[in-house]
Design a protein around this motif. Sequence first.
Motif, short mmCIF file in Angstrom:
data_model
loop_
_atom_site.label_atom_id
_atom_site.label_comp_id
_atom_site.label_asym_id
_atom_site.label_seq_id
_atom_site.Cartn_x
_atom_site.Cartn_y
_atom_site.Cartn_z
N MET A 158 -39.82 20.51 -55.18
CA MET A 158 -39.01 21.47 -55.93
C MET A 158 -39.22 22.90 -55.43
O MET A 158 -40.33 23.30 -55.06
N THR A 159 -38.16 23.66 -55.49
CA THR A 159 -38.20 25.06 -55.05
C THR A 159 -38.92 25.92 -56.09
O THR A 159 -38.84 25.65 -57.29
N ALA A 160 -39.59 26.95 -55.60
CA ALA A 160 -40.34 27.84 -56.49
C ALA A 160 -39.43 28.79 -57.24
O ALA A 160 -38.27 28.98 -56.87
N GLY A 161 -39.95 29.38 -58.31
CA GLY A 161 -39.27 30.52 -58.93
C GLY A 161 -38.63 30.27 -60.28
O GLY A 161 -37.91 31.14 -60.79
N ALA A 162 -38.82 29.11 -60.90
CA ALA A 162 -38.24 28.89 -62.23
C ALA A 162 -38.91 29.83 -63.23
O ALA A 162 -40.04 30.27 -63.05
N ASP A 163 -38.16 30.10 -64.31
CA ASP A 163 -38.70 31.08 -65.27
C ASP A 163 -39.62 30.45 -66.30
O ASP A 163 -40.27 31.15 -67.07
N GLY A 164 -39.70 29.14 -66.36
CA GLY A 164 -40.65 28.48 -67.26
C GLY A 164 -40.22 28.46 -68.70
O GLY A 164 -41.05 28.22 -69.58
N ASP A 165 -38.92 28.68 -68.98
CA ASP A 165 -38.50 28.70 -70.38
C ASP A 165 -38.21 27.31 -70.93
O ASP A 165 -37.92 27.15 -72.11
N GLY A 166 -38.27 26.29 -70.09
CA GLY A 166 -38.08 24.92 -70.56
C GLY A 166 -36.64 24.58 -70.87
O GLY A 166 -36.37 23.53 -71.48
N SER A 167 -35.70 25.40 -70.46
CA SER A 167 -34.29 25.15 -70.78
C SER A 167 -33.75 23.98 -69.96
O SER A 167 -33.99 23.89 -68.75
N TYR A 168 -33.02 23.08 -70.65
CA TYR A 168 -32.43 21.95 -69.92
C TYR A 168 -30.99 22.22 -69.51
O TYR A 168 -30.30 21.34 -69.02
N SER A 169 -30.54 23.47 -69.75
CA SER A 169 -29.16 23.79 -69.40
C SER A 169 -29.07 25.01 -68.49
O SER A 169 -28.05 25.69 -68.46
N ASP A 170 -30.14 25.29 -67.78
CA ASP A 170 -30.13 26.42 -66.86
C ASP A 170 -29.51 25.97 -65.55
O ASP A 170 -30.20 25.48 -64.64
N ALA A 171 -28.20 26.15 -65.45
CA ALA A 171 -27.46 25.63 -64.30
C ALA A 171 -27.94 26.25 -62.99
O ALA A 171 -27.99 25.58 -61.95
N THR A 172 -28.32 27.51 -63.05
CA THR A 172 -28.74 28.20 -61.83
C THR A 172 -30.03 27.59 -61.28
O THR A 172 -30.14 27.26 -60.09
N GLU A 173 -30.99 27.42 -62.17
CA GLU A 173 -32.26 26.86 -61.71
C GLU A 173 -32.11 25.40 -61.28
O GLU A 173 -32.75 24.97 -60.32
N ILE A 174 -31.26 24.68 -61.98
CA ILE A 174 -31.04 23.28 -61.59
C ILE A 174 -30.37 23.23 -60.22
O ILE A 174 -30.75 22.46 -59.34
#
Lengths: 242, 628
Positions: free
Chosen positions: B536-552
């Motif tokens: 997995m690529t680094a840099g997620a914000d860690g908010d636990g959102s399952y609908s963050d289309a950008t991070e996905i």
Amino acid sequence: MKPMHSCVRLIGVVAIILFLAQVSSSQPIKVEEISDYKIYINITSDSDVEVKNEITLRNLIDKPLVPGIGEIRLQKSHPMKVGFISVPFTEVKEKVKVKDVRGYSGKTNINVRVEDEGDYTSIFYEIWQPIEPKGEYKFIIEYSADLIERGIFFKTLKMPVGSDVDIRNLEIFVNSDWRLTYSEPEMDNSWHASIPANHIAFFTAEFSVLPLPELPIRGYMVFWGAVIIALTVIAVVLWRRR
Amino acid sequence: MVKLKWLGVSVVIITIMMGLASGAPLEVNVEEKVSTFAEYDGSGFTYATNVTGYINITNTGSDDLYDIWVAINLQNAISLSSSFDNSSSGFTIYSGSSKPPTMSDRVWNNINKTNVNYYVHIPHLKQNELVSLFYDVNDTALGIDSSSLFLIDEKYNVSKVPANRAISWRTYLNISMNDTIFNSITGTQTVSMSVNKYLSQSDSDFGSSNWTTLGPISNPQTQNGGSPTTSLFDSPYSTGGNDGLLVESITLSEGGVDYVNISFTVTGNDSITVNRTNYILEPFGFATIGFSFDGNVSGTDIVDVFAVGDASIAVSKNGPSQNASGEWVVWKGNATITNKASGLTYILTNVDVWATSGDFSTNIYGVSFTPSQILSPGGSYTTSDMQFEYDGVPVIWANATFKLIKDQTNGWWEASNTRNATNATYGSDFIVVEKIYVIGTYLLKVTKHVIPNATAGDNVFDVYLVVENIGGEKSPYVYIYDMIPDNFTEYNWDASWIDKDDGNWVNKTAMFAGNGSTDNPMSGYRKGYWWRLYPMTAGADGDGSYSDATEINNNQSVVVFYQMNGSGEFKVLDAFIVGLDPMFSMNEQTSPQIKIVTGSSATNYEGVMATASAIIGAIAIMGMVRRK
């Protein structure tokens, strides 16, 4: 000090350490260790040896742990061979052909699978049984593999053992129909060791079909050295009488 | 005769002590000071402790004191030496249990000698004067050199934090009395304590300059330890405000509530470079602990004290009077001892009264009294009359042995206490260095959402497993595992995790690298599943959102979704279990993927040597053939 092929041995050690380093990174917080690790090696007349790994994992934290997927990574390094002759100062690293892989804990089977990756072979096992806080879980992985370097009258086992977690108590038992002629470290029925995370230890045993005692140096060197000296003397005598 | 009669009543007053009379309790205080350096090593705290002791002999009153002998039972200490002296006379230390050469028999016979191994003699100690003795406690013999009077346990709500990101973590600091040590201290101790917590960005002050920002401390709370109070202040070792925390009025009770729990939130951003290290155990400050309690660690004890203050002794002579034969030869004499001090109480143990000839050459008569009389300030004691016959004019003498009583208000008193040693920079020399793992490489976090989905059906739950790489580098393959509790079944699943039109899928599908399952993984759970995800690529914000289309889309987050259906007596709470299987994970209960490396690296050059033998053998045979 025992006169060994120090240069060749050094290459082997460096290679194995690099092999360990590339796969591991120690835990920043120790949550698990191998509290007890017994390896039973049965050297048969067959080309393979039977290896039984009896592993006890200990949970070091105060929460339950599920070990999940673990890996036993196998690699064989040996000198390059021309026919049956090993070429000194060379090294070949290769996968290990394993078969008859089996994992279980008590009467419960453990899922295992074998994958080849580059120049090594991995046995993956899966443990989904949680280990209670400070508790332990014991399981067994068995396999057969060609881990022996065979000569004419001698065969040699040199086994590296290391892990990315601490191995608190390691014990290696080796059984062979042949006679033990050399061991390093010196063996007293079995080897005992404790190996910190990301360290590796080597265990060497040489067996022979010849009725030789256990020697402080490799038996094949003593035997064939004596043969060479005897033949040289005979040759010199015969050529001088002419 | 007239002359003798005129002399019949005479009083000789010998003042044996001169000085101003005033109340003067003598304090002998055994004080031990503890220095401890506690440092977190990644799994717990290591300790280095040094205890030093002082025996302070102080005249705190207004009477001068004389001929002070302090009998000491020094235990678990290296030796006794001088630390400070502003006495009028100086002092002498005598080691050993035998009678010091300058000690009089009158003192020797009236002092408790049980287990004494040191005597200290101070001839004169005026008001407010102090003699201080020093000893170094043998920490090794006591077994406290690598331990501590107070055990530190510090945990965080996250076991690791990512680098190069402002992040907050909750710190739980627990301080408890070390029962092993306190059980060996005489008495039942009550400890008064205060804690100063400093955040530090200074490498030389138990912090790290890698913290680009550190602080503030927020939401401090306490539990147990009496009734502690908290207040925030500005730490001098960190650039922000409210980056220090003071916890006061802590009380720990041996055998009772002997611990205090302190929690607070810390915010910081550590700038370790990802390529420099995978992780670092980063110091973020320190706490100093100030404490005191009665009693001492070494077991050193003041066995007894002998001292005297102002007093007078008066001798009374009466005579001559007639004996039975009518001769004027009968004399009487007595002694009166008066406590002239204003604030000291003595015990009078011995009074000797005797008579000599006028030229002092002949002892005529003598009597010893053992009154064991308590003499309060101003009080006096008069012996009974000593009567004898002498045809001249005798001289009557008297001496008295008395000493200060053991009393908190009018005598000498032993006090003993232990406290933290002083550090000139940090206040207390009981220093606790706090560290947290900062991960410079990948750092994974998994969040599980269990959400009722009434639209899908009764007792149907949507489960989202959100895996995020909140670190700074690409992760290796990620294993995530989960278990379905008893009385739940998979709902609307098909064999594929790729298509998203059913009750089991992975988003995004390109990150799905395989899965597997096992039956009855543990009690209470009927099925265990695992999924393998590509790095997995680094840099997620860690908010636990399952609908963050950008991070996905960026492969920073991967969502594993499934539905399950509860029936019978199902327990949703049991669904909140999830695991993750890389080395660096926010989840403390993450088991690393244990790798064991083995195989073979044997060498055997038997073939080479056999070939060499064959060649030499062939040469020998050739020689034999040629000879024939």
